[in-house]
Structures are given as C-alpha cells and as structure tokens.
Design an enzyme around this catalytic site. Structure first.
Site, PDB file in Angstrom:
ATOM      1  N   HIS A 226       0.836  -1.206   0.000  1.00 10.99           N
ATOM      2  CA  HIS A 226       0.000   0.000   0.000  1.00 10.99           C
ATOM      3  C   HIS A 226       0.870   1.255   0.000  1.00 10.99           C
ATOM      4  O   HIS A 226       0.579   2.228   0.699  1.00 10.99           O
ATOM      5  CB  HIS A 226      -0.934   0.009   1.218  1.00 10.99           C
ATOM      6  CG  HIS A 226      -2.118  -0.907   1.092  1.00 10.99           C
ATOM      7  ND1 HIS A 226      -3.216  -0.615   0.308  1.00 10.99           N
ATOM      8  CD2 HIS A 226      -2.366  -2.120   1.642  1.00 10.99           C
ATOM      9  CE1 HIS A 226      -4.096  -1.610   0.387  1.00 10.99           C
ATOM     10  NE2 HIS A 226      -3.608  -2.546   1.188  1.00 10.99           N
ATOM     11  N   ASP A 289      -0.750  -4.965   5.787  1.00 11.77           N
ATOM     12  CA  ASP A 289      -1.790  -5.801   5.186  1.00 11.77           C
ATOM     13  C   ASP A 289      -1.641  -5.873   3.672  1.00 11.77           C
ATOM     14  O   ASP A 289      -1.060  -5.003   3.035  1.00 11.77           O
ATOM     15  CB  ASP A 289      -3.173  -5.260   5.544  1.00 11.77           C
ATOM     16  CG  ASP A 289      -3.369  -3.822   5.056  1.00 11.77           C
ATOM     17  OD1 ASP A 289      -2.436  -3.012   5.243  1.00 11.77           O
ATOM     18  OD2 ASP A 289      -4.428  -3.517   4.482  1.00 11.77           O
ATOM     19  N   GLU A 290      -2.181  -6.924   3.123  1.00  5.99           N
ATOM     20  CA  GLU A 290      -2.399  -7.088   1.681  1.00  5.99           C
ATOM     21  C   GLU A 290      -1.133  -6.815   0.857  1.00  5.99           C
ATOM     22  O   GLU A 290      -1.180  -6.149  -0.175  1.00  5.99           O
ATOM     23  CB  GLU A 290      -3.540  -6.176   1.217  1.00  5.99           C
ATOM     24  CG  GLU A 290      -4.863  -6.490   1.902  1.00  5.99           C
ATOM     25  CD  GLU A 290      -5.983  -5.550   1.493  1.00  5.99           C
ATOM     26  OE1 GLU A 290      -7.115  -6.024   1.296  1.00  5.99           O
ATOM     27  OE2 GLU A 290      -5.728  -4.335   1.384  1.00  5.99           O
ATOM     28  N   THR A 291      -0.010  -7.352   1.311  1.00  3.03           N
ATOM     29  CA  THR A 291       1.242  -7.212   0.562  1.00  3.03           C
ATOM     30  C   THR A 291       1.454  -8.483  -0.251  1.00  3.03           C
ATOM     31  O   THR A 291       1.956  -9.485   0.258  1.00  3.03           O
ATOM     32  CB  THR A 291       2.423  -6.977   1.516  1.00  3.03           C
ATOM     33  OG1 THR A 291       2.154  -5.808   2.304  1.00  3.03           O
ATOM     34  CG2 THR A 291       3.710  -6.767   0.738  1.00  3.03           C
ATOM     35  N   GLU A 341      -1.610  -9.739   9.012  1.00  6.16           N
ATOM     36  CA  GLU A 341      -0.537 -10.300   8.193  1.00  6.16           C
ATOM     37  C   GLU A 341       0.840 -10.225   8.856  1.00  6.16           C
ATOM     38  O   GLU A 341       1.763 -10.905   8.413  1.00  6.16           O
ATOM     39  CB  GLU A 341      -0.495  -9.588   6.829  1.00  6.16           C
ATOM     40  CG  GLU A 341      -1.652  -9.951   5.912  1.00  6.16           C
ATOM     41  CD  GLU A 341      -2.832  -9.008   6.031  1.00  6.16           C
ATOM     42  OE1 GLU A 341      -3.581  -8.872   5.062  1.00  6.16           O
ATOM     43  OE2 GLU A 341      -3.023  -8.423   7.124  1.00  6.16           O
TER      44      GLU A 341
END
Length: 658
Positions: A226, A289-291, A341
């Site tokens: 992000h 998150d969301e890597t 995460e």
C-alpha cells in the site's frame, strides 16, 4: 451509553437549581480544570443557568465534588486506570476516580443521567461503580483515500469522548495519498498528497486535543505494501515499480518497499524517528496488510536476495522486513502494531495484532502469546446494523481461549475506510452506529438487550449532534441540495426507509474512484435507520393474535407510512427524469409505491379476516424479492418485516374461514 458495569438506583432525585456548584475535593491539574469547564458548558446547554450559578456560588459547598487520586501519566497508556465511582443523592453528587480520564468518563455519565422534569433538571439518586471491560477501545479513520480536515478529526474525538472510546487510530498513508508532513522527506507532501495533508503543528495539536479528552492517538503508516504514495515521492526505496501518479482507482496497486535494500531501513529509521516526536503513544502502526509481493518476485535482485536468505515466499520476505523494522521502532521507543498479516512466530511477543480477517486470527495470535484487538466485525463501511456489531464480541462466551490467553485480547476498534466518505458525509457513516461498538468494548459481556441498546443509542445520538457532529444534519442538508428545495419531503420519506448498499456493491455499481463525487442519494442516507426496527416492531404488533391497543396504534402508524410511500413515489419518479443526480431512483420509487399498496392490502386482509385472492401471495413475494435486488445503490430496510406481513395476511384469513 455505554451501559455501566454496576448501577444501583436509590430513592429520590437531585435537582440542579440556581445554587449549583461543581468543584474539586483535592488536588487537580490544568487538564482536569479544562474538562470541568467543558462539562459545565454542556450542562448549561442542557439545563440553562448553570454557568451563572457556578460563577455566583462563591465559597458555597459543592453540589458536585470531583475527587481524583492522581492525574495519570504525561503520556496516556494502555494500562491507565479509567474506573470511576459516581454517587448521587437527593442533596449532592460525588465523583471519585483514580485518574483524570476516569473523571472525564464519570462526567459523561453524569450528563447522560439528566432528565428535564417539571421545569427543572433532575438526576436519579444512584450509585454507579464503573470501569471498562476492555482497555483498548478504538476507532480507526482512513484519511488517505479521501482527506478529512482538522475540524472533522476534532469533532470525531469529541464524539469518541461521549462514547468512552480511548484510541484514535489515524490511517495517514496509503496508495491514494500521504497525509502527514515530513520535514525530513518533503516530497511526501510535495508530490504525494495532492496538497491535502496535516502539518506537523496540526498533528501535534490533534494529539494534545485528544489527550485533553482522554483519547490516545496511534498513527498508521502502511508498509511495506500500500505504498504507491511512498514510491511516487521516493522511488529509490521501492521494488522497481514505475509509479508516476497517485492512483485514483481504489484497490491494491502493485507497489512495495524494497526489503533487500539497506537504504530502505535507513530511510525508515529517519522517518519513524521524526514521527515518534509528534506521536508520543507507545504503539506505532505499520499496517502490513495485503502485501502480495508481486513486485518482489518480478525483481531479479530481490529474488536473488530471497534465495540467499532462504526466504521462500513473499510472506517470508515480509516477516524478514518486520524483523528488521522491529529494532528501529524500539530505538524510538515504539511497539509494533499491525494488521493480521504481521503475525509471525519470529517476531517478539510485545507486538500488537489487529485482526481484520476474522476472530480466528485473533485467537490464533493469542494462542501464540501475542496481544491483539478485534476489528473484523466492526467495519462500518460494510453497512452492518448496530445490532450486528453490538452482538459481536472480542471475547464471546463461547471462546476456547484459556484465562491467560483471554488477557491478551485487549479490546477492539471500529474501522471507517475512506473510499466513499468526505468531510460532508463521514459523520453519517460513523455515527451513531459506532456507539453500539463502544458499548460492546466497555460494558459487561452479559449486556445483550438489543432493544434497550437502540433506545439509548437514539437518545445519545442527539448528544453527539450537540457537540458538533453532523450525522443527522449532514444527510438532511444533502437531500435539500438534491431536491433543490428547503422541503424535500418526498426524498425524506424514501431516505427514512433506505440505506446504502455495501462497500463492494457500491464499488461495482458506481465504479467509484478518487474523483467520484460523493453527492448522490446514497450519500444522503444512513445505514441502519430507525425505521428498520420501528417497522419490524409495528408489523409484529399488528399481526399479533391479541389485537390490543398497541396493535391498533401500530396499524395506524403503518397505514400512515404506506400512504406516505405512495404519495412520495410519483414525485421522486418525476424528479428522476430531470435530475442527473436522482436518475437512478426511478426503479426504487416505483417499488416503494407498490410496497405501500401491498402493505394496505395485507392489513385489510388481516382486519377483515379475508382469504387472499388466488396468486396474491406469490405476486407479493415476487415483488419483495425484486425489491431486494440491487438498484439505485440503495436497499430497503423493511423487506423482511414486509415478507412477514404478507405471509400472515395470506394465511390468517383462510385459516379462520376453514
């Protein structure tokens, strides 16, 4: 609201008359003086004449005495004592606390106990012994996707004070924008903020404003993913992605910091050190998150680095990154906090896990010895009802965690992501529903009375409006603008029974991005409006076998509602033909009129004990099913209750005849 831990009602009332005076029964500091002044201003607004009475009292005895053992630490911490005892008799009141923060909570409770009776403000004689169930009671606001001005931040903190929330989680960076001024790295705001950011002076002011109200501020700078805004400003610390502009499309662009580059860690050391001087809280949120790591796997140099370090997956590389980040945070006096995460056995146990993916990950962290907070059930942008969030518990009665593991669950945070909010609409997306979450974090686990929660929520909602929040007036103002009239009655009728579709449905239906104007009807309505519960209760009363006075009153109210729908619908249909911003309401308006007719027919069948015509029930159920399908970015909140009304009407008369 939130419901106290213990309250014992006594006999009598305390009347606040022109001789009222509030003061301290012992030492106090400037923070508590300011808190008492704010309390007196709100008390004066509720009762009138209080500030004059306070000024004229001279050396007279206190009606309200505040006793505080100690002010608390210079930096508020997760372990601070927030308990208070409030004793109200017919003659006086005493508020006793361990810290300033406990006193602030007790003052909020005092204000909520006020009732205007017989021309005077009165409080019940009561003994309240109160303390929060959880130590971490937070609210997260994303200001990266849509920037929120300082006045929005401050009124949000004022609302949190009423709700007895104690952590403001400030999501300051994401792909779509970097919102914090860095003097060490000025390109963050020069290139990656679109000119919308908080100066360091403003951020320090927010921290001080929050501390004065018993609220901690935890900043979040999302890394290593992000990070489009990071890499637009400083591409040299990226994995090689070519970022040429801030993304306007929401989602997860491929943009990641480079964990294999020593310059990345030197950069972060300098940046975190700078931010640590602005944000004194012991926790520093790194996101995490969301890597997906696609950029890592496409970069030969990073792939070779992973091989040398025996890192198999992007998750392994992210864990390496976090291990390298840990001593940097510790150097600057910070503890690591991040989303699910970051959970990895290689990290020390003093990190904080914020669970957004579900209760299972929270429990998994506790089983491994990690502290955590829950956010998964409390995403406000998913448009859940206050009831759903109120009943979701960080530590439900069914938990499998042992006593030691349960102590590691510190509480939770409600989250408002920024894709579909701006300064005009943010309040109505958050309040008053977040009060239900605040109660779940504060009150006993046994507090499960949904109807009473809603009763108190509606009252407290007005208190929020009175301290500057715009969750009621904001949507009303936007509806006047949409209707181009000071009296948009037809639009108000539809707004009262409609709510926005969920986040994902809006994203798909409107194809929203950072340039989408947030000024349609969906922006002028609120999630979980009072009509959902009201209509359900009235239909339950109207179809009850005992046709009592309550049932008759409910039926009268329902008929009035159904008539309003039929009157409003053609006006909305006509306006939808001429107004681009209302053009998507034609289908919903026609459905609203048909549902009003359906309601009248169902009530008449029940009243007359008549058997429904052949095919009537199937036609009505089909109409309800059609109204439940996506249209106009809104959904009707009363359809389950209407289905119940139709099914009762279709069977009751025939059963009586047979």
């Amino acid at each position: 609201m939130p419901l106290p831990r213990s309250a014992t009602l006594q006999s009598g009332r305390l009347v606040l008359d022109p001789h009222f005076h509030a003061g301290f029964g012992g030492p106090h500091d400037a923070r508590l003086d300011a808190a008492l002044d704010r309390f007196l201003e709100r008390l004066d607004r509720a009762c009138g004449g209080i500030r004059r009475a306070q000024a004229d009292a001279g050396n007279t005895a206190n009606v309200l005495t505040v006793k505080v053992a100690a002010p608390g630490g210079e930096v508020q911490g997760v372990g601070d004592d927030e308990s208070y005892t409030l004793i109200i008799t017919p003659n006086s009141a005493t508020l006793s606390t361990a810290t300033d923060v406990g006193a602030m909570h007790g003052m909020e409770t005092f204000l909520q106990l006020i009732a205007v009776e017989n021309g005077a403000c009165r409080l019940p004689a009561v003994t309240i012994d109160d303390a929060p169930r959880f130590r971490w009671r937070g609210f997260m606001l994303d200001v990266s996707r849509h920037f929120e001005p300082i006045d929005v931040i401050k009124r949000t903190i004022d609302g949190m004070t009423i709700a007895k929330l104690n952590v403001f989680h400030w999501h300051l960076s994401d792909d779509q924008g970097f919102r914090a001024e860095s003097k060490k790295f000025p390109r963050f705001t020069e290139a990656a903020s679109n000119g919308q950011f908080y100066t360091q002076e403003q951020m320090r002011d927010v921290v001080a404003y929050a501390r004065a109200r018993g609220v901690r501020v935890v900043p979040e700078f999302d890394i290593p993913g992000h990070t489009s805004s990071w890499l637009l400003a400083y591409p040299e610390i990226g994995a090689g992605e070519d970022i040429r502009a801030l993304p306007t499309v929401f989602g997860i662009p491929q943009a990641e910091l480079d964990p294999s580059n020593e310059k990345t860690y030197k950069f972060l050391d300098t940046f975190i050190g700078e931010m640590a001087e602005i944000f004194p809280d012991e926790y520093f949120h790194i996101g995490g998150d969301e890597t997906a790591g696609k950029g890592w796997l496409q970069n030969p140099r990073i792939v070779e680095f992973m091989k040398k370090k025996e890192l198999i997956t992007p998750a392994d590389l992210q864990a390496y990154f976090n291990r390298r980040l840990m001593p940097i945070l510790q150097k600057h006096g910070k503890k690591m906090m991040g989303w699910d995460e970051i959970l990895n056995p290689a990290l020390p146990k003093d990190i904080m896990i914020q669970s957004w993916r579900g209760e299972a990950s929270l429990s998994q962290g506790a089983e491994q010895g990690y502290t955590g907070i829950l956010s998964a059930p409390y995403y406000l942008n998913i448009q859940k009802t206050a009831e759903e969030m109120f009943l979701a518990d960080p530590l439900p009665a069914s938990t499998k965690l042992n006593a030691g593991q349960q102590k590691l669950i510190l509480g939770g945070e409600a989250c408002q992501w920024g894709e579909h909010i701006d300064a005009e609409t943010v309040d109505s997306h958050v309040w008053p529903r977040v009060l239900a979450v605040a109660e779940r974090f504060w009150s006993p686990q046994s507090d499960r009375d949904v109807d009473d929660m809603y009763r108190r929520l509606r009252i407290t909602s007005l208190e929020l409006e009175d301290v500057g929040l715009t969750h009621i007036t904001g949507p009303e103002k936007l509806r006047r603008n949409l209707w181009n009239s000071a009296h948009p009655e037809a639009l108000d009728v539809m707004a009262s029974v409609a709510e926005p579709v969920m986040f994902g449905d809006r994203y798909k239906g409107q194809h929203t991005d950072a340039l989408t104007s947030l000024d349609r009807f969906i922006d002028a309505i609120v999630a979980d409006p009072p009509a959902r519960q009201q209509i359900e209760q009235e239909i339950d009363a109207a179809i009850s076998p005992d046709h009592s006075g309550n049932a008759q009153a409910a039926e009268i109210s329902l008929r009035h509602q159904f008539e309003q729908w039929q009157t409003a619908a053609p006006q909305i249909e006509a306006r939808a033909q001429t107004s681009p911003r209302l053009s998507d309401l034609s289908v919903r308006a026609k459905q609203l009129a048909d549902l009003g007719i359906m309601g009248f027919e169902a009530l008449s069948l029940i009243d007359n004990h008549a058997c429904a015509p052949s095919g009537w029930k199937d036609a009505q159920i089909a109409a309800i099913d059609a109204a439940a399908k996506p249209s106009g970015l809104i959904r009707f909140v009363f359809l389950p209750a209407m289905r119940k009304l139709v099914e009762t009407a279709a069977s009751a008369g025939c059963a009586a005849t047979n």
